[in-house]
Design a protein around this motif. Structure first.
Motif, mmCIF file in Angstrom:
data_model
loop_
_atom_site.group_PDB
_atom_site.id
_atom_site.type_symbol
_atom_site.label_atom_id
_atom_site.label_comp_id
_atom_site.label_asym_id
_atom_site.label_seq_id
_atom_site.Cartn_x
_atom_site.Cartn_y
_atom_site.Cartn_z
ATOM 1 N N ASP A 27 -41.994 66.331 -53.511
ATOM 2 C CA ASP A 27 -43.358 66.812 -53.774
ATOM 3 C C ASP A 27 -44.312 65.657 -54.063
ATOM 4 O O ASP A 27 -45.455 65.665 -53.612
ATOM 5 N N THR A 28 -43.850 64.675 -54.822
ATOM 6 C CA THR A 28 -44.691 63.509 -55.116
ATOM 7 C C THR A 28 -44.941 62.721 -53.847
ATOM 8 O O THR A 28 -46.072 62.284 -53.583
ATOM 9 N N LEU A 29 -43.911 62.542 -53.047
ATOM 10 C CA LEU A 29 -44.056 61.796 -51.796
ATOM 11 C C LEU A 29 -45.093 62.465 -50.889
ATOM 12 O O LEU A 29 -46.013 61.807 -50.390
ATOM 13 N N VAL A 30 -44.986 63.752 -50.716
ATOM 14 C CA VAL A 30 -45.960 64.478 -49.892
ATOM 15 C C VAL A 30 -47.344 64.406 -50.536
ATOM 16 O O VAL A 30 -48.346 64.176 -49.854
ATOM 17 N N GLY A 31 -47.401 64.558 -51.851
ATOM 18 C CA GLY A 31 -48.677 64.519 -52.563
ATOM 19 C C GLY A 31 -49.423 63.214 -52.397
ATOM 20 O O GLY A 31 -50.655 63.194 -52.344
ATOM 21 N N ILE A 32 -48.692 62.121 -52.306
ATOM 22 C CA ILE A 32 -49.337 60.821 -52.092
ATOM 23 C C ILE A 32 -50.078 60.829 -50.760
ATOM 24 O O ILE A 32 -51.218 60.375 -50.667
ATOM 25 N N PHE A 33 -49.458 61.365 -49.730
ATOM 26 C CA PHE A 33 -50.101 61.387 -48.414
ATOM 27 C C PHE A 33 -51.208 62.428 -48.327
ATOM 28 O O PHE A 33 -52.144 62.268 -47.554
ATOM 29 N N LYS A 34 -51.128 63.471 -49.141
ATOM 30 C CA LYS A 34 -52.168 64.502 -49.152
ATOM 31 C C LYS A 34 -53.302 64.145 -50.118
ATOM 32 O O LYS A 34 -54.305 64.832 -50.186
ATOM 33 N N GLY A 35 -53.121 63.084 -50.906
ATOM 34 C CA GLY A 35 -54.164 62.640 -51.821
ATOM 35 C C GLY A 35 -54.165 63.338 -53.166
ATOM 36 O O GLY A 35 -55.104 63.180 -53.938
ATOM 37 N N THR A 36 -53.110 64.096 -53.485
ATOM 38 C CA THR A 36 -53.051 64.780 -54.774
ATOM 39 C C THR A 36 -52.259 63.995 -55.816
ATOM 40 O O THR A 36 -52.255 64.369 -56.984
ATOM 41 N N HIS A 37 -51.577 62.947 -55.394
ATOM 42 C CA HIS A 37 -50.846 62.057 -56.297
ATOM 43 C C HIS A 37 -51.267 60.620 -55.997
ATOM 44 O O HIS A 37 -51.457 60.263 -54.833
ATOM 45 N N ALA A 38 -51.401 59.823 -57.034
ATOM 46 C CA ALA A 38 -51.768 58.417 -56.858
ATOM 47 C C ALA A 38 -50.547 57.611 -56.429
ATOM 48 O O ALA A 38 -49.456 57.806 -56.959
ATOM 49 N N PRO A 39 -50.723 56.699 -55.476
ATOM 50 C CA PRO A 39 -49.590 55.901 -55.015
ATOM 51 C C PRO A 39 -49.190 54.801 -55.991
ATOM 52 O O PRO A 39 -48.035 54.371 -55.976
ATOM 53 N N GLY A 40 -50.115 54.364 -56.831
ATOM 54 C CA GLY A 40 -49.919 53.285 -57.805
ATOM 55 C C GLY A 40 -48.532 52.728 -57.988
ATOM 56 O O GLY A 40 -48.143 51.758 -57.357
#
Length: 100
Positions: A27-40
Motif C-alpha cells: 500500500d505504501t509503495l503504491v501510495g508513493i506513485f499515486k502521491g498519497t505517501h511521501a517517498p522521503g
C-alpha cells in the motif's frame, strides 16, 4: 502456467524488501506513485524498485494500479541520478519490445 496469488504491488514490495532491513508494504509503495505517501525515507526501496523488480512485474504493477508512465517517472526523477536505473526508461516507453 503458474499464476501467483499475489498482486504485482505485493510482488514488487517483496522484491524490494529482500535487500533492506526496513520493509515497505504494498500500500505504501503504491501510495508513493499515486502521491498519497511521501517517498522521503523510502528512497533506497524505490531505487531497488526501479533496478531489481522484473520488467513483467513493473508492467503489471502499473496496469493493476492504473499508473501512467508519468506517475512512474515523477518518482523515478526524484532519485539521485546515480540511483536512476536507465533500463526503467525502456520499460516505461516500451522500447524493449521494439528491440526484440
Amino acid at each position: 502456467m503458474f499464476t501467483p496469488k499475489i498482486t504485482a504491488a505485493e510482488a514488487a514490495a517483496i522484491s524490494v524488501n529482500v535487500s533492506l532491513k526496513r520493509s515497505i508494504d504494498a500500500d505504501t509503495l503504491v501510495g508513493i506513485f499515486k502521491g498519497t505517501h511521501a517517498p522521503g525515507s523510502w528512497m533506497p526501496h524505490l531505487a531497488l524498485f526501479f533496478s531489481d523488480v522484473p520488467d513483467a512485474i513493473l508492467k503489471k504493477f502499473m496496469a493493476q494500479n492504473e499508473l501512467s508512465p508519468n506517475d512512474m517517472l515523477n518518482v523515478f526523477y526524484k532519485l539521485s541520478p546515480a540511483m536512476q536505473h536507465k533500463h526503467f526508461l525502456e520499460v516505461v516507453y516500451g522500447r524493449m519490445e521494439e528491440a526484440v
